[in-house]
Design an enzyme around this catalytic site. Structure first.
Site, PDB file in Angstrom:
ATOM      1  N   ASP A 115      72.524  35.153  48.517  1.00 13.68           N
ATOM      2  CA  ASP A 115      71.552  35.456  47.468  1.00 13.68           C
ATOM      3  C   ASP A 115      70.879  34.176  46.989  1.00 13.68           C
ATOM      4  O   ASP A 115      69.797  34.220  46.406  1.00 13.68           O
ATOM      5  CB  ASP A 115      72.236  36.138  46.282  1.00 13.68           C
ATOM      6  CG  ASP A 115      72.508  37.610  46.535  1.00 13.68           C
ATOM      7  OD1 ASP A 115      72.054  38.125  47.569  1.00 13.68           O
ATOM      8  OD2 ASP A 115      73.181  38.243  45.700  1.00 13.68           O
ATOM      9  N   ASP A 141      73.169  27.361  24.304  1.00 11.31           N
ATOM     10  CA  ASP A 141      73.141  26.337  25.345  1.00 11.31           C
ATOM     11  C   ASP A 141      71.739  26.146  25.920  1.00 11.31           C
ATOM     12  O   ASP A 141      71.329  25.024  26.216  1.00 11.31           O
ATOM     13  CB  ASP A 141      74.108  26.702  26.472  1.00 11.31           C
ATOM     14  CG  ASP A 141      75.551  26.346  26.136  1.00 11.31           C
ATOM     15  OD1 ASP A 141      75.759  25.574  25.176  1.00 11.31           O
ATOM     16  OD2 ASP A 141      76.457  26.833  26.827  1.00 11.31           O
ATOM     17  N   GLY A 142      70.989  27.233  26.079  1.00 10.97           N
ATOM     18  CA  GLY A 142      69.629  27.116  26.579  1.00 10.97           C
ATOM     19  C   GLY A 142      68.760  26.285  25.650  1.00 10.97           C
ATOM     20  O   GLY A 142      67.932  25.486  26.094  1.00 10.97           O
TER      21      GLY A 142
END
Length: 286
Positions: free
Chosen positions: A172, A69-70
């Site tokens: 976060d 996917d990247g």
């Protein structure tokens, strides 16, 4: 027909899958080209051509990405720039965005005969405003992620939608995602899954220090102003687009996020719908 192939050779099977796709396409009478910088790495591929990137992507009929996917997301930015359709071939374990798996290169004949499906995906445009000036901007297919930097410390993320204060998170970080990105980091952070052809924007907090914080879904027409600052003195924060290099944020920085004018046309060779793909990939994770 001219095909531009963009392989991610850091993937273990990428060279093998690239070679198989190249053989299949050449047998079908297509011209296969790669970027010049890959000439040495792919010198053993019979019949492969090499070209300067701009000339290659302007003149090709399709772009094929080989990797995960990247890899598709990186190649998709090229495809969006040159308004080309893109097909991903999976050379990894999981890939929601790939239209073919590694053992399915025999189906590439359908690309040449037009027996494929196209799913248009919206993109986001993120711009960094520093001292009143736009110092950078980037298109994103999946998401823009805000979070802490090198210190393990909470950050405060302020979200304004169309100029109106909407949410303040002590967390976060926060993910601003497209429907395509709803099955990526946002899903892992507890965000909902959206059908990818929708035009909407997700705001998903990452581990919020709250009992009531929930994700939001907004219209794609909304423009966001995001401020992300460290709670701990001396700590740092930043943001990244589609998992790319982190951009450090300074006090007073604002990141604007809106629907991009660019889009990505993803090719699928098989008639699987979104739910079929999601369920199959989820089973592979078990």
């Amino acid at each position: 027909m001219k095909i531009a192939v963009v392989p991610n050779l850091t993937r273990e099977r990428a060279l093998e899958v690239t070679a198989a796709a190249c053989r299949e396409l050449k047998a079908l009478g297509a011209e296969v080209f790669f970027e010049d910088e890959l000439r040495q790495s792919l010198s053993g591929l019979d019949g492969a051509g090499f070209s300067e990137p701009e000339r290659l992507f302007e003149s090709c009929d399709f772009i094929i990405s080989v990797g995960g996917d990247g890899s598709v997301m990186r190649a998709a930015k090229i495809a969006a720039k040159y308004r080309k359709k893109i097909l991903g071939i999976n050379a990894g374990r999981l890939a929601y965005l790939c239209g073919l798996d590694a053992d399915e290169t025999g189906l590439l004949s359908r690309l040449l005969t037009g027996e494929y499906f196209v799913c248009r995906r919206m993109m986001l445009r993120a711009g960094l405003i520093r001292d009143g000036k736009n110092v950078m901007s980037e298109n994103c297919l999946n998401d823009v992620v805000f979070g802490r930097g090198t210190d393990i410390a909470l950050c405060e993320v302020s979200v304004c939608a169309d100029g109106r204060p909407t949410a303040d998170y002590i967390a976060d970080g926060v993910i601003i995602a497209t429907p395509t990105g709803s099955t990526a980091y946002s899903m892992s952070a507890g965000g909902p899954i959206l059908e990818p052809t929708l035009e909407a924007v997700l705001v998903t907090p990452i581990c919020p220090h709250s009992l009531v914080s929930r994700p939001y879904i907004f219209s794609s027409d909304v423009v966001f102003d995001i401020r992300c600052t460290p709670v701990k003195a001396g700590a740092n924060t930043g943001f990244s687009c589609d998992g790319g290099e982190t951009v450090p944020l300074k006090k007073g920085d604002i990141v604007t996020i809106r629907k991009s004018d660019a889009f990505v046309d993803l090719i699928s060779i098989k008639p699987d719908n979104f739910v079929d793909v999601l369920n199959r990939k989820t089973e592979l994770k078990k």
